[in-house]
Design a protein around this motif. Structure first.
Motif, PDB file in Angstrom:
ATOM      1  N   ALA A   1       0.801  -1.223   0.000  1.00 33.77           N
ATOM      2  CA  ALA A   1       0.000   0.000   0.000  1.00 33.77           C
ATOM      3  C   ALA A   1       0.837   1.279   0.000  1.00 33.77           C
ATOM      4  CB  ALA A   1      -0.945   0.004   1.206  1.00 33.77           C
ATOM      5  N   ARG A   2       1.982   1.257   0.643  1.00 32.11           N
ATOM      6  CA  ARG A   2       2.785   2.479   0.795  1.00 32.11           C
ATOM      7  C   ARG A   2       3.149   3.129  -0.542  1.00 32.11           C
ATOM      8  NH1 ARG A   2       5.485   0.987   4.882  1.00 32.11           N
ATOM      9  NH2 ARG A   2       6.979  -0.257   3.724  1.00 32.11           N
ATOM     10  N   PRO A   3       3.716   2.394  -1.528  1.00 35.95           N
ATOM     11  CA  PRO A   3       4.061   3.074  -2.783  1.00 35.95           C
ATOM     12  C   PRO A   3       2.848   3.526  -3.591  1.00 35.95           C
ATOM     13  CG  PRO A   3       4.634   0.741  -2.900  1.00 35.95           C
ATOM     14  CD  PRO A   3       4.220   1.024  -1.497  1.00 35.95           C
ATOM     15  N   ILE A   4       1.765   2.782  -3.511  1.00 31.03           N
ATOM     16  CA  ILE A   4       0.540   3.201  -4.207  1.00 31.03           C
ATOM     17  C   ILE A   4       0.046   4.516  -3.609  1.00 31.03           C
ATOM     18  CG2 ILE A   4      -1.866   2.614  -4.691  1.00 31.03           C
ATOM     19  CD1 ILE A   4      -1.007  -0.344  -4.597  1.00 31.03           C
ATOM     20  N   THR A   5       0.021   4.573  -2.294  1.00 29.83           N
ATOM     21  CA  THR A   5      -0.427   5.780  -1.593  1.00 29.83           C
ATOM     22  C   THR A   5       0.473   6.963  -1.919  1.00 29.83           C
ATOM     23  OG1 THR A   5      -1.302   4.400   0.186  1.00 29.83           O
ATOM     24  CG2 THR A   5      -0.990   6.741   0.669  1.00 29.83           C
ATOM     25  N   THR A   6       1.777   6.746  -1.906  1.00 28.95           N
ATOM     26  CA  THR A   6       2.724   7.817  -2.210  1.00 28.95           C
ATOM     27  C   THR A   6       2.503   8.353  -3.614  1.00 28.95           C
ATOM     28  OG1 THR A   6       4.370   6.911  -0.689  1.00 28.95           O
ATOM     29  CG2 THR A   6       5.177   8.398  -2.405  1.00 28.95           C
ATOM     30  N   THR A   7       2.389   7.462  -4.589  1.00 27.55           N
ATOM     31  CA  THR A   7       2.163   7.900  -5.971  1.00 27.55           C
ATOM     32  C   THR A   7       0.842   8.647  -6.091  1.00 27.55           C
ATOM     33  OG1 THR A   7       3.441   6.038  -6.836  1.00 27.55           O
ATOM     34  CG2 THR A   7       1.935   7.115  -8.362  1.00 27.55           C
ATOM     35  N   PHE A   8      -0.204   8.134  -5.452  1.00 27.11           N
ATOM     36  CA  PHE A   8      -1.505   8.797  -5.480  1.00 27.11           C
ATOM     37  C   PHE A   8      -1.401  10.213  -4.909  1.00 27.11           C
ATOM     38  CE2 PHE A   8      -5.485   9.930  -3.364  1.00 27.11           C
ATOM     39  CZ  PHE A   8      -6.377   9.836  -4.420  1.00 27.11           C
ATOM     40  N   LEU A   9      -0.788  10.330  -3.726  1.00 24.05           N
ATOM     41  CA  LEU A   9      -0.699  11.642  -3.066  1.00 24.05           C
ATOM     42  C   LEU A   9       0.184  12.626  -3.830  1.00 24.05           C
ATOM     43  CD1 LEU A   9      -0.481  10.480   0.658  1.00 24.05           C
ATOM     44  CD2 LEU A   9      -2.429  11.589  -0.498  1.00 24.05           C
ATOM     45  N   GLU A  10       1.156  12.128  -4.576  1.00 19.42           N
ATOM     46  CA  GLU A  10       1.997  13.009  -5.392  1.00 19.42           C
ATOM     47  C   GLU A  10       1.282  13.450  -6.669  1.00 19.42           C
ATOM     48  OE1 GLU A  10       5.470  10.598  -6.030  1.00 19.42           O
ATOM     49  OE2 GLU A  10       6.344  11.125  -4.079  1.00 19.42           O
ATOM     50  N   THR A  11       0.349  12.640  -7.141  1.00 18.96           N
ATOM     51  CA  THR A  11      -0.301  12.892  -8.430  1.00 18.96           C
ATOM     52  C   THR A  11      -1.570  13.735  -8.335  1.00 18.96           C
ATOM     53  OG1 THR A  11       0.571  10.775  -9.215  1.00 18.96           O
ATOM     54  CG2 THR A  11      -1.207  11.762 -10.500  1.00 18.96           C
ATOM     55  N   VAL A  12      -2.404  13.487  -7.331  1.00 14.64           N
ATOM     56  CA  VAL A  12      -3.713  14.154  -7.309  1.00 14.64           C
ATOM     57  C   VAL A  12      -3.659  15.676  -7.255  1.00 14.64           C
ATOM     58  CG1 VAL A  12      -5.106  12.205  -6.520  1.00 14.64           C
ATOM     59  CG2 VAL A  12      -4.029  13.688  -4.831  1.00 14.64           C
ATOM     60  N   PRO A  13      -2.698  16.297  -6.573  1.00 12.61           N
ATOM     61  CA  PRO A  13      -2.707  17.772  -6.603  1.00 12.61           C
ATOM     62  C   PRO A  13      -2.542  18.337  -8.012  1.00 12.61           C
ATOM     63  CG  PRO A  13      -1.292  16.977  -4.837  1.00 12.61           C
ATOM     64  CD  PRO A  13      -1.670  15.783  -5.671  1.00 12.61           C
ATOM     65  N   GLN A  14      -1.790  17.636  -8.856  1.00  8.96           N
ATOM     66  CA  GLN A  14      -1.604  18.070 -10.240  1.00  8.96           C
ATOM     67  C   GLN A  14      -2.895  17.975 -11.038  1.00  8.96           C
ATOM     68  OE1 GLN A  14       1.606  15.632 -11.793  1.00  8.96           O
ATOM     69  NE2 GLN A  14       2.641  15.739  -9.818  1.00  8.96           N
ATOM     70  N   LEU A  15      -3.852  17.197 -10.534  1.00 10.58           N
ATOM     71  CA  LEU A  15      -5.135  17.013 -11.218  1.00 10.58           C
ATOM     72  C   LEU A  15      -6.247  17.849 -10.588  1.00 10.58           C
ATOM     73  CD1 LEU A  15      -4.972  13.124 -11.679  1.00 10.58           C
ATOM     74  CD2 LEU A  15      -4.329  14.911 -13.317  1.00 10.58           C
ATOM     75  N   GLY A  16      -5.881  18.699  -9.638  1.00  9.06           N
ATOM     76  CA  GLY A  16      -6.867  19.565  -9.001  1.00  9.06           C
ATOM     77  C   GLY A  16      -7.646  18.906  -7.890  1.00  9.06           C
ATOM     78  N   VAL A  17      -7.133  17.817  -7.340  1.00 10.18           N
ATOM     79  CA  VAL A  17      -7.816  17.101  -6.267  1.00 10.18           C
ATOM     80  C   VAL A  17      -7.122  17.416  -4.947  1.00 10.18           C
ATOM     81  CG1 VAL A  17      -8.467  14.822  -5.379  1.00 10.18           C
ATOM     82  CG2 VAL A  17      -8.472  15.250  -7.850  1.00 10.18           C
ATOM     83  N   GLN A  18      -7.918  17.824  -3.957  1.00  4.94           N
ATOM     84  CA  GLN A  18      -7.387  18.121  -2.628  1.00  4.94           C
ATOM     85  C   GLN A  18      -7.546  16.903  -1.721  1.00  4.94           C
ATOM     86  OE1 GLN A  18      -8.837  21.812  -0.898  1.00  4.94           O
ATOM     87  NE2 GLN A  18      -9.481  22.466  -2.929  1.00  4.94           N
ATOM     88  N   VAL A  19      -6.547  16.693  -0.851  1.00  7.22           N
ATOM     89  CA  VAL A  19      -6.585  15.583   0.102  1.00  7.22           C
ATOM     90  C   VAL A  19      -6.353  16.160   1.501  1.00  7.22           C
ATOM     91  CG1 VAL A  19      -5.633  13.335   0.717  1.00  7.22           C
ATOM     92  CG2 VAL A  19      -5.645  14.059  -1.678  1.00  7.22           C
ATOM     93  N   PRO A  20      -7.434  16.576   2.170  1.00  9.70           N
ATOM     94  CA  PRO A  20      -7.277  17.206   3.487  1.00  9.70           C
ATOM     95  C   PRO A  20      -7.038  16.213   4.631  1.00  9.70           C
ATOM     96  CG  PRO A  20      -9.571  17.121   2.887  1.00  9.70           C
ATOM     97  CD  PRO A  20      -8.805  16.614   1.702  1.00  9.70           C
ATOM     98  N   ALA A  21      -7.273  14.936   4.395  1.00  8.49           N
ATOM     99  CA  ALA A  21      -7.115  13.957   5.467  1.00  8.49           C
ATOM    100  C   ALA A  21      -6.450  12.693   4.936  1.00  8.49           C
ATOM    101  CB  ALA A  21      -8.469  13.613   6.080  1.00  8.49           C
ATOM    102  N   VAL A  22      -5.350  12.323   5.575  1.00  5.61           N
ATOM    103  CA  VAL A  22      -4.632  11.094   5.242  1.00  5.61           C
ATOM    104  C   VAL A  22      -4.364  10.365   6.549  1.00  5.61           C
ATOM    105  CG1 VAL A  22      -2.538  10.090   4.251  1.00  5.61           C
ATOM    106  CG2 VAL A  22      -3.521  12.168   3.242  1.00  5.61           C
ATOM    107  N   ALA A  23      -4.727   9.109   6.598  1.00  5.83           N
ATOM    108  CA  ALA A  23      -4.464   8.301   7.795  1.00  5.83           C
ATOM    109  C   ALA A  23      -3.997   6.925   7.352  1.00  5.83           C
ATOM    110  CB  ALA A  23      -5.723   8.184   8.656  1.00  5.83           C
ATOM    111  N   SER A  24      -3.181   6.319   8.176  1.00 10.82           N
ATOM    112  CA  SER A  24      -2.696   4.981   7.852  1.00 10.82           C
ATOM    113  C   SER A  24      -2.765   4.095   9.083  1.00 10.82           C
ATOM    114  CB  SER A  24      -1.274   5.046   7.303  1.00 10.82           C
ATOM    115  OG  SER A  24      -0.404   5.618   8.247  1.00 10.82           O
ATOM    116  N   TYR A  25      -2.783   2.802   8.829  1.00 11.68           N
ATOM    117  CA  TYR A  25      -2.853   1.814   9.903  1.00 11.68           C
ATOM    118  C   TYR A  25      -2.096   0.567   9.472  1.00 11.68           C
ATOM    119  CZ  TYR A  25      -6.642  -0.349   7.159  1.00 11.68           C
ATOM    120  OH  TYR A  25      -7.388  -0.941   6.171  1.00 11.68           O
TER     121      TYR A  25
END
Length: 164
Positions: free
Chosen positions: A87-111
């Motif tokens: 999950a870690r690399p998928i999450t990292t790639t997602f979080l690096e990519t979405v701002p470039q697409l105009g998507v905001q991520v105000p909450a990130v949590a992991s377990y």
């Protein structure tokens, strides 16, 4: 190391198994073809010279999730993910990519993966996401059991149904 006339190995069923197998197979020069090992780590031909796969590495899943958010017009999403090597690399790639697409991520949590932690309570992580008021939550989990536990807790906290 004797190979017993092994020409190639098909498998393992997961990246962690393929990585362990590679440490032995590469010593014997035996090629390995994996059908479901997606770890980006296995893409390094210097470390895993006899490994190949028939599925894309994890980084493309993060890109696809980001594109899915953009395509559906989801401009405000939360992320809940496990902390494992899947999950870690998928999450990292997602979080690096979405701002470039105009998507905001105000909450990130992991377990952690919950397969061996049957008593772990993820209510705190989901509570934090709930407080952010996001209605779309991207769940990236390294096991079915961990995903099921997260979904059950989200439902228990009222984070399901048409409003989510």
């Amino acid at each position: 190391l004797e190979t017993y006339n092994v020409n190639a190995v098909v498998g393992g069923g997961s990246s962690s198994i393929s990585i362990q197998a590679q440490y032995v197979l590469q010593l014997a020069g035996v090629p390995q073809v994996a059908q479901s090992s997606t770890s980006t780590a296995l893409s390094d031909p210097g470390e895993f010279p006899t490994f190949t796969r028939v599925v894309p590495p994890d980084q493309y899943q993060g890109l696809a999730l980001a594109a899915l958010c953009k395509q559906n017009g989801w401009e405000y999403v939360g992320v809940l993910s496990t902390t494992d090597d899947y999950a870690r690399p998928i999450t990292t790639t997602f979080l690096e990519t979405v701002p470039q697409l105009g998507v905001q991520v105000p909450a990130v949590a992991s377990y952690p993966l919950l397969d061996n932690l049957r008593n772990y309570n993820i209510s705190t992580e989901l509570g934090m996401i709930k407080k952010s008021n996001v209605r779309i939550i991207v769940l990236i989990a390294g096991s079915n059991f961990s995903a099921q536990r997260a979904l059950a807790e989200a439902w228990r906290q009222g984070m399901g149904g048409p409003e989510y």
